[in-house]
Design a protein around this motif. Sequence first.
Motif, PDB file in Angstrom:
ATOM      1  N   PHE A  54       0.779  -1.234   0.000  1.00 54.52           N
ATOM      2  CA  PHE A  54       0.000   0.000   0.000  1.00 54.52           C
ATOM      3  C   PHE A  54       0.817   1.294   0.000  1.00 54.52           C
ATOM      4  N   LYS A  55       2.103   1.201   0.282  1.00 59.65           N
ATOM      5  CA  LYS A  55       2.891   2.428   0.416  1.00 59.65           C
ATOM      6  C   LYS A  55       4.163   2.393  -0.432  1.00 59.65           C
ATOM      7  N   ARG A  56       4.098   1.730  -1.588  1.00 61.16           N
ATOM      8  CA  ARG A  56       5.283   1.634  -2.435  1.00 61.16           C
ATOM      9  C   ARG A  56       5.738   3.007  -2.949  1.00 61.16           C
ATOM     10  N   LYS A  57       4.768   3.852  -3.291  1.00 56.82           N
ATOM     11  CA  LYS A  57       5.110   5.199  -3.774  1.00 56.82           C
ATOM     12  C   LYS A  57       5.795   5.995  -2.670  1.00 56.82           C
ATOM     13  N   THR A  58       5.273   5.901  -1.461  1.00 59.45           N
ATOM     14  CA  THR A  58       5.875   6.603  -0.322  1.00 59.45           C
ATOM     15  C   THR A  58       7.274   6.076  -0.046  1.00 59.45           C
ATOM     16  N   LEU A  59       7.451   4.764  -0.166  1.00 63.34           N
ATOM     17  CA  LEU A  59       8.761   4.148   0.047  1.00 63.34           C
ATOM     18  C   LEU A  59       9.764   4.653  -0.986  1.00 63.34           C
ATOM     19  N   GLN A  60       9.338   4.726  -2.255  1.00 62.29           N
ATOM     20  CA  GLN A  60      10.214   5.232  -3.321  1.00 62.29           C
ATOM     21  C   GLN A  60      10.580   6.696  -3.083  1.00 62.29           C
ATOM     22  N   ASP A  61       9.597   7.486  -2.644  1.00 64.18           N
ATOM     23  CA  ASP A  61       9.850   8.902  -2.358  1.00 64.18           C
ATOM     24  C   ASP A  61      10.851   9.057  -1.207  1.00 64.18           C
ATOM     25  N   THR A  62      10.703   8.199  -0.188  1.00 61.17           N
ATOM     26  CA  THR A  62      11.612   8.251   0.961  1.00 61.17           C
ATOM     27  C   THR A  62      13.039   7.922   0.538  1.00 61.17           C
ATOM     28  N   ILE A  63      13.191   6.909  -0.310  1.00 59.62           N
ATOM     29  CA  ILE A  63      14.518   6.535  -0.819  1.00 59.62           C
ATOM     30  C   ILE A  63      15.111   7.680  -1.635  1.00 59.62           C
ATOM     31  N   VAL A 171      14.116  11.441  22.235  1.00 56.94           N
ATOM     32  CA  VAL A 171      14.991  12.571  21.912  1.00 56.94           C
ATOM     33  C   VAL A 171      15.633  12.389  20.539  1.00 56.94           C
ATOM     34  N   SER A 172      16.064  11.174  20.233  1.00 57.37           N
ATOM     35  CA  SER A 172      16.703  10.944  18.932  1.00 57.37           C
ATOM     36  C   SER A 172      15.713  11.139  17.785  1.00 57.37           C
ATOM     37  N   GLN A 173      14.462  10.722  17.983  1.00 61.25           N
ATOM     38  CA  GLN A 173      13.485  10.823  16.906  1.00 61.25           C
ATOM     39  C   GLN A 173      12.894  12.228  16.761  1.00 61.25           C
ATOM     40  N   ARG A 174      13.093  13.068  17.754  1.00 64.55           N
ATOM     41  CA  ARG A 174      12.659  14.459  17.644  1.00 64.55           C
ATOM     42  C   ARG A 174      13.416  15.169  16.526  1.00 64.55           C
ATOM     43  N   VAL A 175      14.679  14.805  16.325  1.00 68.67           N
ATOM     44  CA  VAL A 175      15.483  15.452  15.276  1.00 68.67           C
ATOM     45  C   VAL A 175      15.554  14.610  13.998  1.00 68.67           C
ATOM     46  N   ASN A 176      14.874  13.474  13.991  1.00 70.68           N
ATOM     47  CA  ASN A 176      14.865  12.608  12.811  1.00 70.68           C
ATOM     48  C   ASN A 176      13.708  13.026  11.903  1.00 70.68           C
ATOM     49  N   LYS A 177      13.927  14.063  11.119  1.00 68.30           N
ATOM     50  CA  LYS A 177      12.856  14.669  10.320  1.00 68.30           C
ATOM     51  C   LYS A 177      13.111  14.474   8.824  1.00 68.30           C
ATOM     52  N   GLY A 178      12.042  14.705   8.051  1.00 69.02           N
ATOM     53  CA  GLY A 178      12.174  14.691   6.596  1.00 69.02           C
ATOM     54  C   GLY A 178      11.717  13.411   5.934  1.00 69.02           C
ATOM     55  N   PHE A 179      11.417  12.378   6.731  1.00 67.14           N
ATOM     56  CA  PHE A 179      11.001  11.099   6.161  1.00 67.14           C
ATOM     57  C   PHE A 179       9.600  10.728   6.638  1.00 67.14           C
TER      58      PHE A 179
END
Length: 305
Positions: A54-63, A171-179
Amino acid sequence: MKTTKYYIAAITAYTIWGFFSLVLRPIHDYASLDILFFRVFSCSILMLLICFLFKRKTLQDTISIFKSLSASEKKKAILLNIGGSVFLMSNWFTFIYVMNHVSVKATSLAYLVCPILTTLLAYFILHEKLSKTQWISVGLSISGCLLLSYADIMDMFFSIIIGFTYACYLVSQRVNKGFDKFIVLTFHITLAALVLLPFYPAYSGPVPTEFKFYFCIETIAILFTIFPLFLNLYTLSGINSSTVGMLLNINPMIAFGLANFVYHEKISALQISAYGIIFIAVLVFNSHHLFALKQKYILSSKDSV
């Protein structure tokens, strides 16, 4: 309020986790490692299926987003996501072990200690600012935890370990942005599954045959892992980690109630007082948002008249 949806997501996630013992305690006879193995493997398989179906397009965009990053940004993203997976896996194992072999109260205390550790880590590492009122709230939380540790120092020891691993994850995931958050969570859980897989043949027990075990594991995987963790990552994209950490107190307060009314663990007046102090601390920490919601409600009521 723009942040209200993030508060709702956090409250929903931590309310769900508060009832975790209802599906974990029925399988307490199984080894903690076996529960961890099946939980992680089940979550990973389910999330990979969702991604590829269901999320192949999102996966490709993330890559594509990852490939577009500079070398230093790629290194940072890799470290944050590998670290997130390690913290999550460590938290799960210690939580399951303490829940089934120490006490429900100890796991409850862990998620009272966690908000304090999260707030302090966010302050020193992420430089998140706290108001005087919020520092008072932190002080109240510390005093409540000290009261609880006075009753049982070993509970506090195990609680700090559990709380610290999850505080590091927040705390680590607070700065893990963009994906995409679902893709990120799938990576965390799948990496944990790959790390655990070589240990399964040597450290697992006999393959469970009871329907109860698999029913509880799938319930844990879907309702108590994938759904609340996704809400948790979504929350971190909208409000700071110290606020998320303080809202985490909802979880142990519900767990404390279950320990008393469902599992009939001995609860002292000192413990009740300590939880009362921590409950007040949560209200104080989030008072600015509560007052803003109240003001908005008053204004909307006047407009409707």
